[in-house]
Design a protein around this motif. Structure first.
Motif, PDB file in Angstrom:
ATOM      1  N   MET A 152       1.671   9.142  -3.146  1.00 19.52           N
ATOM      2  CA  MET A 152       0.295   8.672  -3.026  1.00 19.52           C
ATOM      3  C   MET A 152       0.214   7.417  -2.160  1.00 19.52           C
ATOM      4  O   MET A 152      -0.649   7.292  -1.277  1.00 19.52           O
ATOM      5  N   ALA A 153       1.120   6.469  -2.405  1.00 24.67           N
ATOM      6  CA  ALA A 153       1.091   5.203  -1.674  1.00 24.67           C
ATOM      7  C   ALA A 153       1.403   5.401  -0.193  1.00 24.67           C
ATOM      8  O   ALA A 153       0.751   4.813   0.682  1.00 24.67           O
ATOM      9  N   LEU A 154       2.381   6.234   0.100  1.00 24.91           N
ATOM     10  CA  LEU A 154       2.763   6.465   1.496  1.00 24.91           C
ATOM     11  C   LEU A 154       1.694   7.253   2.239  1.00 24.91           C
ATOM     12  O   LEU A 154       1.453   7.031   3.433  1.00 24.91           O
ATOM     13  N   THR A 155       1.041   8.178   1.536  1.00 23.79           N
ATOM     14  CA  THR A 155      -0.068   8.916   2.146  1.00 23.79           C
ATOM     15  C   THR A 155      -1.211   7.962   2.481  1.00 23.79           C
ATOM     16  O   THR A 155      -1.797   8.023   3.573  1.00 23.79           O
ATOM     17  N   ALA A 156      -1.543   7.077   1.550  1.00 30.67           N
ATOM     18  CA  ALA A 156      -2.597   6.094   1.792  1.00 30.67           C
ATOM     19  C   ALA A 156      -2.253   5.225   3.000  1.00 30.67           C
ATOM     20  O   ALA A 156      -3.128   4.893   3.813  1.00 30.67           O
ATOM     21  N   THR A 157      -0.994   4.878   3.117  1.00 29.91           N
ATOM     22  CA  THR A 157      -0.547   4.041   4.236  1.00 29.91           C
ATOM     23  C   THR A 157      -0.650   4.792   5.561  1.00 29.91           C
ATOM     24  O   THR A 157      -1.192   4.263   6.546  1.00 29.91           O
ATOM     25  N   MET A 158      -0.154   6.008   5.614  1.00 31.99           N
ATOM     26  CA  MET A 158      -0.146   6.782   6.858  1.00 31.99           C
ATOM     27  C   MET A 158      -1.555   7.073   7.355  1.00 31.99           C
ATOM     28  O   MET A 158      -1.816   7.118   8.562  1.00 31.99           O
ATOM     29  N   HIS A 159      -2.501   7.272   6.434  1.00 31.38           N
ATOM     30  CA  HIS A 159      -3.865   7.618   6.812  1.00 31.38           C
ATOM     31  C   HIS A 159      -4.805   6.418   6.813  1.00 31.38           C
ATOM     32  O   HIS A 159      -6.009   6.564   7.018  1.00 31.38           O
ATOM     33  N   GLY A 160      -4.253   5.235   6.580  1.00 30.26           N
ATOM     34  CA  GLY A 160      -5.039   4.017   6.660  1.00 30.26           C
ATOM     35  C   GLY A 160      -6.175   3.935   5.664  1.00 30.26           C
ATOM     36  O   GLY A 160      -7.256   3.436   5.972  1.00 30.26           O
ATOM     37  N   ARG A 161      -5.959   4.410   4.430  1.00 29.02           N
ATOM     38  CA  ARG A 161      -7.028   4.400   3.425  1.00 29.02           C
ATOM     39  C   ARG A 161      -7.328   2.981   2.957  1.00 29.02           C
ATOM     40  O   ARG A 161      -6.417   2.176   2.749  1.00 29.02           O
ATOM     41  N   THR A 162      -8.630   2.700   2.766  1.00 28.89           N
ATOM     42  CA  THR A 162      -9.061   1.385   2.302  1.00 28.89           C
ATOM     43  C   THR A 162     -10.162   1.548   1.257  1.00 28.89           C
ATOM     44  O   THR A 162     -10.613   2.667   0.984  1.00 28.89           O
ATOM     45  N   ASP A 163     -10.612   0.420   0.714  1.00 29.45           N
ATOM     46  CA  ASP A 163     -11.678   0.468  -0.286  1.00 29.45           C
ATOM     47  C   ASP A 163     -13.037   0.775   0.338  1.00 29.45           C
ATOM     48  O   ASP A 163     -14.040   0.880  -0.378  1.00 29.45           O
ATOM     49  N   ARG A 164     -13.087   0.926   1.649  1.00 25.16           N
ATOM     50  CA  ARG A 164     -14.339   1.302   2.322  1.00 25.16           C
ATOM     51  C   ARG A 164     -14.434   2.806   2.542  1.00 25.16           C
ATOM     52  O   ARG A 164     -15.457   3.304   3.025  1.00 25.16           O
ATOM     53  N   ASP A 165     -13.388   3.548   2.200  1.00 22.15           N
ATOM     54  CA  ASP A 165     -13.377   4.986   2.447  1.00 22.15           C
ATOM     55  C   ASP A 165     -14.158   5.763   1.399  1.00 22.15           C
ATOM     56  O   ASP A 165     -14.197   5.404   0.210  1.00 22.15           O
ATOM     57  N   VAL A 166     -14.775   6.855   1.866  1.00 23.06           N
ATOM     58  CA  VAL A 166     -15.409   7.838   0.990  1.00 23.06           C
ATOM     59  C   VAL A 166     -14.799   9.186   1.354  1.00 23.06           C
ATOM     60  O   VAL A 166     -14.963   9.674   2.474  1.00 23.06           O
TER      61      VAL A 166
END
Length: 489
Positions: A171-185
């Motif tokens: 989960m953490a590495l996926t979030a990193t690779m796709h640049g997920r932030t608290d602004r994402d929907v």
């Protein structure tokens, strides 16, 4: 570790919207409170740390709350595909020695015969649960978090044992690779019970974003959700993008807020990728994963070149290689086809209670053999060429011929059966059964399909049935599935 994701997210983003579905919007604080109450309810029912608890339902906010509630109790989550029949659910619950099953009223009713010996907890009871006790201590990284079942080539499901470390890192590495932030929907209809859907949902929650979760995929509903929620991310399988591209509502949909989309589950035509990117202005990032790596194994970094036709590069800290077919310890030359293999902390621990299958899944030097034929270029970008085994990928679901053959063979009037695949414009491919009837038997396509519906999930049911006089076999009498297509000529 994994049991603290929602707790920590609620601490940072309490009043922000965490999850939106057909029942409304839940903030992080609200989702965490229900999750904690579910965990306490399981403890009150006598569930002990390490006990297995099944989770069987379609996508909903309750599914997500239950997932984290099971982890909160220190138990092991056993996600179960909502499309499975009572017989299939019964096998999974017995194989992992589950002590409880959580699900919607409808899902529990469908599998009532499989739950007579264990405790059931319905989503409808969540509103009456008492507040939770203090948070349980975080579990050790190597403790078992989940047992995710994936059909084996024998036709019997195998449970991939996933640790807290493995799932959390994915989960953490996926979030990193796709640049997920608290602004994402994120808008998605991927099944939460599948590793792709689970990682999509929880990597977004980990980053503090909002998940707009669709119960099932319908093109018009997905387009409307993207527009209404001003989605920044959409994730799906190739068939979803094909259906979205063909939907009459596409032209009027506002997709301007999308910053990236992902696609996995099977290979996708480059033309579909190009068409979607042209319409949205957002990159469509291909990825590859499997249950045995707890989600993604490769993908494209958001800000790196998007190489169409490639499944990207390995997640950070993860190694991939393509081994020669002759020796699984020797790496193939660049662009030479071989078997894709994976090594690193996201790889499953084992198959539950199946040491033989576990040994067969790994090379002597510890690499997971994926069964996929792939190439790796000099820049370490991978491309999937084909599948080494006979798995049929239908709309993102794995369909294993041996499992279908076992069911069809039990249908009265069937002497022999082999299952291959037939091409399909939306799903990529669908299962096709080749049947040799018993002499004088009165069996037809409708009979066989009806029989399958009683024992198999809908996506596994043969789309076509062909009646033949003989089946191709090897000299030892083993079915030669790769020659089934010759029967169609």
């Amino acid at each position: 570790m994994l049991d603290r994701i929602l707790y920590e997210a609620a601490r940072r983003h309490g009043d922000r919207p965490a999850l939106i579905d057909g029942a409304g919007t839940r903030t992080y604080a609200e989702l965490e409170a229900v999750s904690a109450a579910v965990g306490q309810a399981l403890l009150d029912l006598g569930v002990a740390p390490g006990d297995r608890v099944g989770l069987h339902a379609f996508n909903s906010w309750e599914w997500v709350a239950a997932y984290h509630g099971i982890l909160r109790a220190g138990a092991t989550v056993v996600p179960i595909n909502a499309l499975l029949t009572a017989d299939e659910v019964d096998f999974i619950l017995r194989d992992c020695n589950a002590v409880a099953l959580i699900g919607s009223d409808d899902s529990l009713a469908r599998v009532a015969d499989a739950t007579t010996e264990i405790t059931s907890l319905s989503f409808s009871a969540f509103a009456d649960l008492k507040p939770a006790a203090p948070l349980q201590p975080s579990l050790e990284p190597d403790a078992v978090a989940s047992i995710a079942y994936t059909s084996g080539t024998t036709g019997h499901p195998k449970g991939a044992v996933q640790t807290h470390r493995s799932v959390y890192l994915n989960m953490a590495l996926t979030a990193t690779m796709h640049g997920r932030t608290d602004r994402d929907v994120l808008v998605t209809a991927l099944p939460a019970a599948h590793v792709y859907g689970n990682v999509a949902i929880n990597s977004t929650l980990m980053a503090g974003g909002t998940v707009a979760l669709l119960e099932r995929f319908e093109p018009a509903a997905a387009l409307e959700s993207i527009s209404r929620h001003r989605a920044t991310l959409f994730e799906g399988v190739p068939a979803m993008y094909s259906r979205l591209a063909a939907d009459e509502n596409l032209a009027a949909a506002d997709l301007s807020t999308l910053r990236a989309c992902t696609v996995g589950g099977q290979t996708i035509a480059t033309s579909v990728v190009e068409e979607w990117e042209a319409r949205t202005g957002a990159p469509l990032l291909e990825l590859w994963g499997m249950t045995e790596v707890c989600g993604l194994g490769t993908t494209h970094p958001l800000y790196a070149p998007n190489v169409h036709g490639s499944i990207g590069v390995a997640l950070p800290g993860i190694s991939i290689r393509v081994a020669t077919f002759d020796d699984d310890a020797i790496e193939a030359a660049p662009d030479e086809p071989g078997e894709l293999q994976v090594s690193g902390p996201i790889v499953m621990h084992s198959y539950h209670g199946n040491p033989t299958a576990t040994a067969e899944a790994f090379t002597a030097d510890g690499w997971l053999k994926t069964g996929d034929v792939a190439t790796l270029d000099r820049h370490r970008y991978a491309r999937v060429v084909d599948r080494r085994k006979d798995v049929i990928l239908s709309g993102g679901y794995n369909v294993y011929p041996a499992e279908l053959e076992r069911v069809v063979a039990a249908c009265p009037g069937v002497e022999l059966v082999a299952v291959g695949s037939a091409s399909h414009s939306d799903l990529g491919e669908v299962p096709k059964a080749y049947v040799v009837p018993r002499p004088g038997a009165d069996v037809d396509e409708a009979t066989i399909i009806s029989h399958c519906r009683a024992h198999l999930a809908s996506y596994k049911i043969p789309a076509k049935v062909a009646f033949v006089e003989n089946l191709p076999t090897t000299s030892t009498g083993k079915l030669l599935r790769r020659s089934l297509g010759e029967l169609d000529v």
